[in-house]
Write a protein that holds these residues in place. Structure first.
Motif: not given
Length: 257
Positions: A192-201, A99-104, A148-153, A157-161
Motif C-alpha cells: 500500500n502506498l500513501e504519498v505526502d498529503v502536503l504535496a496534494k495541498y 512526530l517521528g515519521g511524517h503526517l500519515v 529525499k521526500g516522504s512516502i508511506t509503504v 514512513s520512509l524517505t525516497v532515495v
C-alpha cells in the motif's frame, strides 16, 4: 492521523466475509493496550476502526476486529490477506506526541509492487547494514514523489532515495527490516502506498494562481487622511492605531494617564 512508525508486527487471526465486505480479526497486544471501541488502528497503512465492544476488549486476548468495506479491499492490498499473514500495526498518534515519521492519514492512494531487493554493505560481523528496495510507482501519484521526500509503504514512513517516473527506491536499516513486514516482503508482492498529503495541498493551491472574487467592500480611508489636529505633544488628536491607549510609543508598560 498516524506517524508511519510501526509499533508492532501483528498477525491476521481470521477473516469473515460479509457480502462484499470483510471483518478481519487481528492479534496485536501492544496496539490493543487501552484500545476502545471506535479507536483507529493502521493495518499495513490502512486506517481501520476497532469494532469490538468493551467486554471483548477487556478480555485481554490482545486481539481486535475491524470491518473492511469493498472499496478498501479493492483499492488496497488488504484483500490479499489470509489467516497467518503478518501486518504492520500502529495506533493513531496522540496530540502533542513526538512526530517521528511524517503526517500519515491512513488513506491509501494506490498499490505498488516490490520490483527488486539489493543488499547494501555488511559490517565486520557480516550483518547487513541496509538494503535498497525498489517499488513500482503508479503514474497518477508519481508527480507527488521527490528525492529525499516522504512516502508511506505498508504503513511505514520512509524517505525516497530515487524517484523515477514509474518506480522509486528506499533504503531500509536493520531495525526497519526486522520490525516491519518489509523485511520479509518477496519480489512481486503488493504494498500500500500513501504519498505526502502536503504535496496534494500544494498542487491544489497552485491549480488557481488568482485570488477568489471577494464581495464588494467600501473603500476605507487611510488613517493619515483622518488624523485630527496635532496636540501640544506633537501627536495627533486621533486615536493612535499603532499603540494601545495607555502605552508609550515604545510599547513598554506605562503608568495610567
Amino acid at each position: 492521523m498516524f506517524t508511519g512508525i510501526i509499533e508492532e508486527l501483528g498477525e491476521v487471526v481470521s477473516i469473515e466475509e460479509i457480502g462484499d465486505s470483510s471483518r478481519i480479526r487481528l492479534r496485536g497486544p501492544v496496539v490493543c493496550t487501552g484500545a476502545r471501541h471506535g479507536d483507529s488502528i493502521a493495518v499495513n497503512g490502512v486506517c481501520l476502526t476497532v469494532v469490538d465492544g468493551p467486554e471483548e476488549l477487556a478480555a485481554g486476548t490482545g486481539e481486535f476486529s475491524a470491518d473492511v468495506m469493498a472499496e478498501t479491499l479493492h483499492r488496497s492490498s488488504l484483500g490479499e490477506l489470509a489467516p497467518g499473514s503478518r501486518v504492520n500495526l500502529e495506533r493513531a498518534m496522540a496530540l502533542g506526541a513526538r512526530l517521528g515519521g511524517h503526517l500519515v492519514q491512513g488513506h491509501v492512494d494506490a498499490t505498488g509492487r516490490l520490483l527488486s531487493r539489493e543488499p547494501g554493505e555488511r559490517d565486520a560481523a557480516g550483518e547487513l547494514r541496509w538494503e535498497v528496495l525498489r517499488f513500482s510507482l503508479p503514474e497518477p501519484i508519481s508527480r507527488y514523489l521527490v528525492e529525499k521526500g516522504s512516502i508511506t509503504v505498508d504503513g511505514v514512513s520512509l524517505t525516497v532515495v530515487e524517484a523515477a517516473r514509474d518506480s522509486f527506491t528506499v533504503s531500509l536499516i536493520p531495525a526497519t527490516l526486522a520490525l516491519t513486514t518489509l523485511g520479509a516482503k518477496a519480489v512481486g508482492e503488493s504494498v500500500n502506498l500513501e504519498v505526502d498529503v502536503l504535496a496534494k495541498y500544494v498542487e491544489r493551491l497552485l491549480e488557481s494562481r488568482t485570488l477568489p472574487n471577494l464581495p464588494n467592500l467600501p473603500d476605507l480611508p487611510h488613517p493619515a487622511a483622518t488624523a485630527g489636529p496635532a496636540t501640544a505633544s506633537g501627536r495627533s488628536g486621533a486615536s493612535d492605531l499603532s499603540t494601545p491607549s495607555g502605552l508609550p510609543v515604545d510599547g513598554t508598560p506605562g503608568e495610567s494617564q
